[in-house]
Design a protein around this motif. Structure first.
Motif, short mmCIF file in Angstrom:
data_model
loop_
_atom_site.label_atom_id
_atom_site.label_comp_id
_atom_site.label_asym_id
_atom_site.label_seq_id
_atom_site.Cartn_x
_atom_site.Cartn_y
_atom_site.Cartn_z
N UNK A 259 11.75 4.10 -31.31
CA UNK A 259 12.68 4.31 -32.44
C UNK A 259 11.99 5.13 -33.53
N UNK A 260 10.73 4.85 -33.82
CA UNK A 260 10.01 5.61 -34.84
C UNK A 260 9.89 7.07 -34.45
N UNK A 261 9.58 7.33 -33.19
CA UNK A 261 9.45 8.73 -32.74
C UNK A 261 10.76 9.49 -32.89
N UNK A 262 11.88 8.80 -32.69
CA UNK A 262 13.20 9.45 -32.83
C UNK A 262 13.69 9.49 -34.27
N UNK A 263 12.94 8.89 -35.18
CA UNK A 263 13.35 8.85 -36.58
C UNK A 263 14.50 7.91 -36.83
N UNK A 264 14.59 6.84 -36.03
CA UNK A 264 15.67 5.88 -36.15
C UNK A 264 15.11 4.59 -36.74
N UNK A 265 15.56 4.17 -37.92
CA UNK A 265 15.08 2.90 -38.49
C UNK A 265 15.40 1.74 -37.56
N UNK A 266 14.48 0.78 -37.49
CA UNK A 266 14.67 -0.38 -36.61
C UNK A 266 15.89 -1.21 -37.00
N UNK A 267 16.34 -1.08 -38.26
CA UNK A 267 17.51 -1.84 -38.73
C UNK A 267 18.83 -1.15 -38.41
N UNK A 268 18.80 0.01 -37.76
CA UNK A 268 20.01 0.76 -37.46
C UNK A 268 20.92 -0.02 -36.50
N UNK A 269 22.20 -0.20 -36.85
CA UNK A 269 23.12 -0.88 -35.92
C UNK A 269 23.26 -0.06 -34.64
N UNK A 270 23.46 -0.70 -33.49
CA UNK A 270 23.56 0.03 -32.22
C UNK A 270 24.64 1.10 -32.22
N UNK A 271 25.75 0.83 -32.90
CA UNK A 271 26.85 1.79 -32.90
C UNK A 271 26.57 3.06 -33.67
N UNK A 272 25.45 3.11 -34.38
CA UNK A 272 25.10 4.31 -35.16
C UNK A 272 24.26 5.30 -34.38
N UNK A 273 23.78 4.92 -33.22
CA UNK A 273 23.00 5.85 -32.41
C UNK A 273 23.92 6.86 -31.73
N UNK A 274 23.44 8.08 -31.57
CA UNK A 274 24.20 9.13 -30.90
C UNK A 274 24.14 8.96 -29.39
N UNK A 275 25.09 9.56 -28.66
CA UNK A 275 25.09 9.44 -27.19
C UNK A 275 23.78 9.88 -26.54
N UNK A 276 23.17 10.97 -27.04
CA UNK A 276 21.93 11.41 -26.41
C UNK A 276 20.78 10.45 -26.71
N UNK A 277 20.85 9.72 -27.85
CA UNK A 277 19.86 8.67 -28.11
C UNK A 277 19.96 7.57 -27.06
N UNK A 278 21.18 7.15 -26.76
CA UNK A 278 21.38 6.08 -25.78
C UNK A 278 20.94 6.53 -24.39
N UNK A 279 21.23 7.78 -24.05
CA UNK A 279 20.79 8.28 -22.74
C UNK A 279 19.27 8.30 -22.66
N UNK A 280 18.61 8.69 -23.76
CA UNK A 280 17.15 8.71 -23.78
C UNK A 280 16.58 7.29 -23.74
N UNK A 281 17.26 6.36 -24.42
CA UNK A 281 16.83 4.96 -24.37
C UNK A 281 16.91 4.43 -22.94
N UNK A 282 17.99 4.76 -22.26
CA UNK A 282 18.14 4.31 -20.88
C UNK A 282 17.00 4.87 -20.01
N UNK A 283 16.68 6.14 -20.18
CA UNK A 283 15.58 6.72 -19.42
C UNK A 283 14.26 6.02 -19.73
N UNK A 284 14.04 5.76 -21.03
CA UNK A 284 12.80 5.09 -21.42
C UNK A 284 12.71 3.69 -20.83
N UNK A 285 13.84 3.01 -20.76
CA UNK A 285 13.85 1.65 -20.21
C UNK A 285 13.56 1.65 -18.71
N UNK A 286 13.77 2.81 -18.06
CA UNK A 286 13.45 2.95 -16.64
C UNK A 286 12.04 3.51 -16.42
N UNK A 287 11.32 3.70 -17.53
CA UNK A 287 9.98 4.25 -17.43
C UNK A 287 9.95 5.74 -17.21
N UNK A 288 11.05 6.43 -17.61
CA UNK A 288 11.14 7.88 -17.37
C UNK A 288 10.92 8.72 -18.63
#
Length: 289
Positions: A259-288
């Motif tokens: 989250x820090x690398x993406x410039x996203x505060x840890x307190x950000x509600x999930x609905x405030x993330x952009x679609x490409x943020x979620x796609x990148x999160x999914x990749x990161x959760x798979x170790x990609x």
């Protein structure tokens, strides 16, 4: 605020409660819906014209879900493209068939159960407020259509398009679709007049999905866990979501660092993330990543 239109109707319906207030009973009229079918028909010609103009930009055959009295069906038929209208009310099906003739296919069916065509097409719908969520799930899970022009209650339209934060449903489908809010529609544009305003928005299928379709179930469960799962903060919920979906690439500390690398505060509600943020999160959760 994330934009859900970039990479970074009330008509007929089943009489079951999916949200929205019941409308007072009024006699069925040519321009008014039947209470027992959850109907609020569009009567504002300016809104009708705007919807038809949005439909004009597509060259695909048209499927209208819930034509009701035909306020949208008639001008859509004038576009000169194949048109299928799916209506639950038998009396209105008969009337539309008489008035529109054989060049418009009027199908007697429940929009929540009717299988949409598998070939490319445009969907137009003035959705019954009480079946909006179920109808959207059915639509998003259906192949074939390239674009949808939808009229729902204002709060649903606003949340689906990420205004003030996207809903979990929108985030779960955003890797494959773009959502764009068009306008607020006053309650006075409908008969019977509902207790809330409507909202007009469009959904477009992405040519290049942000997440592989074969990973859809896992991704959607991941998002659900991140929105609703256990955890003291967003990073903890992301770690829990990763574990719940078989991933190994995101501990709480790794999630905070991401989250820090993406410039996203840890307190950000999930609905405030952009679609490409979620796609990148999914990749990161798979170790990609």
């Amino acid at each position: 605020m994330p934009s859900f239109d970039s990479p970074s109707s009330r008509a007929h319906g089943r009489a079951q409660s999916h949200g929205g207030r019941a409308q007072p009973h009024r006699p069925s009229q040519p321009d008014g819906g039947r209470h027992e079918l959850g109907q609020n028909f569009l009567v504002d010609r300016r809104i009708v014209a705007e919807i038809v103009e949005l439909a004009r930009t597509s060259r695909h055959p048209i499927v209208e879900l819930g034509p009701g009295g035909g306020a949208l069906t008639r001008p859509l038929a004038e576009l000169g493209r194949p048109l299928t209208a799916v209506e639950l009310d038998r009396s209105r099906v008969a009337r539309l068939r008489r008035e529109l003739g054989p060049h418009v296919e009027v199908v007697h069916a429940d929009l929540l159960r009717w299988a949409l065509p598998r070939h490319p097409h445009l969907v137009v719908a003035n959705l019954p407020f009480h079946v909006t969520t179920a109808a959207l799930r059915h639509l998003l899970d259906s192949p074939g259509w390239e674009r949808a022009v939808l009229l729902t209650q204002w709060e649903v339209a606003r949340r689906r398009c990420g205004v003030g934060g996207a809903s979990m449903l929108t985030v779960q489908w955003a890797p494959w679709y773009r959502f764009r809010l068009r306008r607020r529609v006053p309650a006075s544009a409908f008969r019977p007049v509902p207790s809330v305003d409507g909202g007009l928005f469009t959904i477009e299928r992405r040519e290049r999905p942000l997440v592989e379709l074969r990973e859809r179930r896992g991704y959607q469960r991941f998002v659900g866990e991140a929105f609703q799962g256990r955890g003291a903060g967003f990073a903890q919920r992301l770690a829990s979501a990763t574990a719940a979906t078989g991933g190994t690439g995101m501990t709480p500390s790794a999630a905070n660092a991401w989250l820090r690398r993406r410039g996203i505060p840890a307190s950000t509600p999930p609905g405030r993330l952009a679609p490409d943020d979620w796609a990148a999160l999914w990749d990161a959760s798979r170790g990609r990543g």
